[in-house]
Scaffold this motif. Structure first.
Motif, PDB file in Angstrom:
ATOM      1  N   TYR A  80     -32.847 -32.334   7.262  1.00  0.00           N
ATOM      2  CA  TYR A  80     -33.933 -33.301   7.431  1.00  0.00           C
ATOM      3  C   TYR A  80     -34.327 -33.461   8.896  1.00  0.00           C
ATOM      4  CZ  TYR A  80     -34.327 -34.905   2.633  1.00  0.00           C
ATOM      5  OH  TYR A  80     -34.581 -34.968   1.293  1.00  0.00           O
ATOM      6  N   LYS A  83     -36.551 -30.573   9.722  1.00  0.00           N
ATOM      7  CA  LYS A  83     -37.877 -30.813   9.140  1.00  0.00           C
ATOM      8  C   LYS A  83     -38.651 -31.839   9.964  1.00  0.00           C
ATOM      9  CE  LYS A  83     -36.819 -29.739   4.336  1.00  0.00           C
ATOM     10  NZ  LYS A  83     -36.791 -30.267   2.958  1.00  0.00           N
ATOM     11  N   SER A  84     -37.953 -32.866  10.456  1.00  0.00           N
ATOM     12  CA  SER A  84     -38.599 -33.870  11.294  1.00  0.00           C
ATOM     13  C   SER A  84     -39.130 -33.247  12.576  1.00  0.00           C
ATOM     14  CB  SER A  84     -37.619 -34.990  11.626  1.00  0.00           C
ATOM     15  OG  SER A  84     -38.168 -35.873  12.560  1.00  0.00           O
ATOM     16  N   TYR A  99     -39.031 -38.032   7.711  1.00  0.00           N
ATOM     17  CA  TYR A  99     -37.864 -37.152   7.727  1.00  0.00           C
ATOM     18  C   TYR A  99     -36.784 -37.671   8.681  1.00  0.00           C
ATOM     19  CZ  TYR A  99     -40.106 -33.500   4.949  1.00  0.00           C
ATOM     20  OH  TYR A  99     -40.693 -32.785   3.942  1.00  0.00           O
ATOM     21  N   THR A 102     -34.892 -40.554   7.020  1.00  0.00           N
ATOM     22  CA  THR A 102     -33.940 -40.044   6.023  1.00  0.00           C
ATOM     23  C   THR A 102     -32.722 -39.426   6.708  1.00  0.00           C
ATOM     24  OG1 THR A 102     -35.783 -39.594   4.539  1.00  0.00           O
ATOM     25  CG2 THR A 102     -33.692 -38.518   4.039  1.00  0.00           C
ATOM     26  N   ALA A 103     -32.960 -38.658   7.776  1.00  0.00           N
ATOM     27  CA  ALA A 103     -31.854 -38.048   8.513  1.00  0.00           C
ATOM     28  C   ALA A 103     -30.948 -39.114   9.124  1.00  0.00           C
ATOM     29  CB  ALA A 103     -32.395 -37.131   9.607  1.00  0.00           C
TER      30      ALA A 103
END
Length: 137
Positions: A80, A83-84, A99, A102-103
């Protein structure tokens, strides 16, 4: 086979490239204040958002992946985080923040669960050592 020679086309002005006219652009600068003359000056204001710093938590996720990878939460947090970072490079601030959030949650979960596992393991080893010491004394 017959070989025929072909003459190359030459420029009409003796083989020199044609002269190109320079295009001159005129710019008018309007002074601030009232309109000068019969035309009025219209202005447009564009609000540009400042660069928003979105933490991607890659280093924290990598640490959790390498050292505190409880049930692969550190690895998932790392995915994540990457992805961020990708969303941030593209310019999608909202996606990057989602993202990154979430991470961050996954990193906190991995950290807390790993610390609890270490503490419970230490308590279990100490209890076993104390009870084994009582048996042999």
């Amino acid at each position: 086979m017959s070989h025929t020679s072909q003459a190359f086309l030459t420029a009409p002005n003796g083989g020199h490239p044609p002269n190109y006219e320079r295009i001159k652009e005129e710019y008018e600068v309007a002074e601030l204040g009232g309109p000068h003359g019969s035309t009025s000056v219209r202005t447009t204001v564009i609000n540009m958002p400042r660069e928003v710093a979105v933490p991607d938590h890659v280093v924290w996720s990598l640490f959790n992946t390498l050292f505190l990878n409880f049930c692969c939460l550190g690895f998932i947090a790392y995915a994540y985080s990457v992805k961020s970072r990708d969303r941030k490079m593209v310019g999608d601030v909202t996606g990057a923040q989602a993202y990154a959030s979430t991470a961050k949650c996954l990193n906190i979960s991995a950290l807390v669960l790993s610390i609890l596992t270490v503490v419970v393991t230490i308590i279990a080893v100490v209890c076993i050592a104390v009870s084994a010491g009582r048996l042999y004394t």
